[in-house]
Design a protein around this motif. Structure first.
Motif, mmCIF file in Angstrom:
data_model
loop_
_atom_site.group_PDB
_atom_site.id
_atom_site.type_symbol
_atom_site.label_atom_id
_atom_site.label_comp_id
_atom_site.label_asym_id
_atom_site.label_seq_id
_atom_site.Cartn_x
_atom_site.Cartn_y
_atom_site.Cartn_z
ATOM 1 N N ILE A 158 5.831 38.454 73.157
ATOM 2 C CA ILE A 158 6.747 39.567 73.369
ATOM 3 C C ILE A 158 8.077 39.118 73.976
ATOM 4 O O ILE A 158 9.097 39.779 73.821
ATOM 5 N N PHE A 217 6.497 44.267 67.184
ATOM 6 C CA PHE A 217 6.002 45.075 68.297
ATOM 7 C C PHE A 217 6.350 46.551 68.108
ATOM 8 O O PHE A 217 5.610 47.427 68.562
ATOM 9 N N ALA A 220 10.398 45.670 74.464
ATOM 10 C CA ALA A 220 10.096 44.573 73.542
ATOM 11 C C ALA A 220 11.357 43.965 72.937
ATOM 12 O O ALA A 220 11.360 42.787 72.562
#
Length: 248
Positions: free
Chosen positions: A79, A154, A202
């Motif tokens: 991430i 994400f 993210a």
């Protein structure tokens, strides 16, 4: 711009040119705001409960399956920085196919609004609803065509999970209308706000990571969109639930 397109996706359905998706979205907007209301003006609302229940279960299954498949790829990503991979490595191709399936889902989502029009539920066709559907389809197509994989993964992962929950709620309301005024609706909106906060995070983390090769201008675009969605959903939440009587 198309010299930067991902050659692996070129022969996929709807991915060779932006024209088909542009036409779909143009028809969508025209039907929602002009054609549909004019068509239904002198007609009774269509009874689509059974069709909608089937549609909701199809959405639950499709979003759920893609979400579970996407979870299998999650350990290979970070991430804090997940660069794009345009190679023909099996992992990269798996992410490509998942992202393409996600893009098709965003186009399939447009049927939500069509059902509203045919059932003469114009009050549910808000700016937030239409804008969200159109922008998700546009951004999904663009990223699938030019920026496959990496940090955008994400966004899709969070959105798939939320859609499983959301369409299950929609199924409940079509099965038993009393659920429409339950507290579940409030929780769904809270979940959507949390989703966009996660998406914002993210995209913010790699932006401030100087060693991350994911395109910084693209991160700024996604951050701006995520911030706008946080504002729109929060604004909707405050208007809809500032009065406790509305959720009882």
């Amino acid at each position: 711009m198309f010299q930067y397109a991902d050659p692996r996706i070129e022969n996929y359905f709807l991915m060779n040119s932006p024209l088909p998706v542009m036409l779909i979205l143009a028809f969508y907007a025209s039907f929602v705001f002009k054609i549909g209301p004019a068509l239904m003006k002198s007609r009774q609302p269509m009874k689509l409960e059974r069709i909608i229940m089937v549609y909701n279960w199809v959405q639950i299954i499709l979003n759920g399956v893609i979400f579970l498949l996407a979870l299998q790829e999650l350990p290979k990503l970070n991430i804090f920085c997940s660069p794009m991979d345009k190679s023909n490595h099996p992992d990269a191709l798996a992410i490509l196919n998942l992202q393409y399936a996600y893009t098709l889902l965003k186009i399939f989502d447009l049927l939500d609004t069509i059902f509203f029009v045919l059932r003469k539920k114009q009050s549910q066709i808000t700016f937030l609803h239409v804008y969200h559907h159109i922008m998700m389809a546009v951004f999904s197509w663009i990223t699938c065509k030019f920026f496959v994989g990496g940090q955008v993964y994400f966004l899709g992962l969070a959105n798939l999970f939320v859609h499983v929950v959301m369409y299950f709620y929609y199924f409940l309301t079509s099965w038993d209308p009393t659920y429409r005024n339950s507290v579940l609706k409030k929780y769904i909106t809270q979940l959507q706000i949390l989703q966009h906060c996660f998406i914002f995070t993210a995209f913010a983390l790699p932006l401030f990571n100087t060693n991350c090769s994911y395109p910084k201008p693209l991160l700024c675009v996604f951050l701006t969109q995520a911030a706008l969605m946080i504002y729109l959903f929060t604004n909707f939440y405050m208007k809809a639930y500032s009065n406790p009587k509305k959720v009882n």
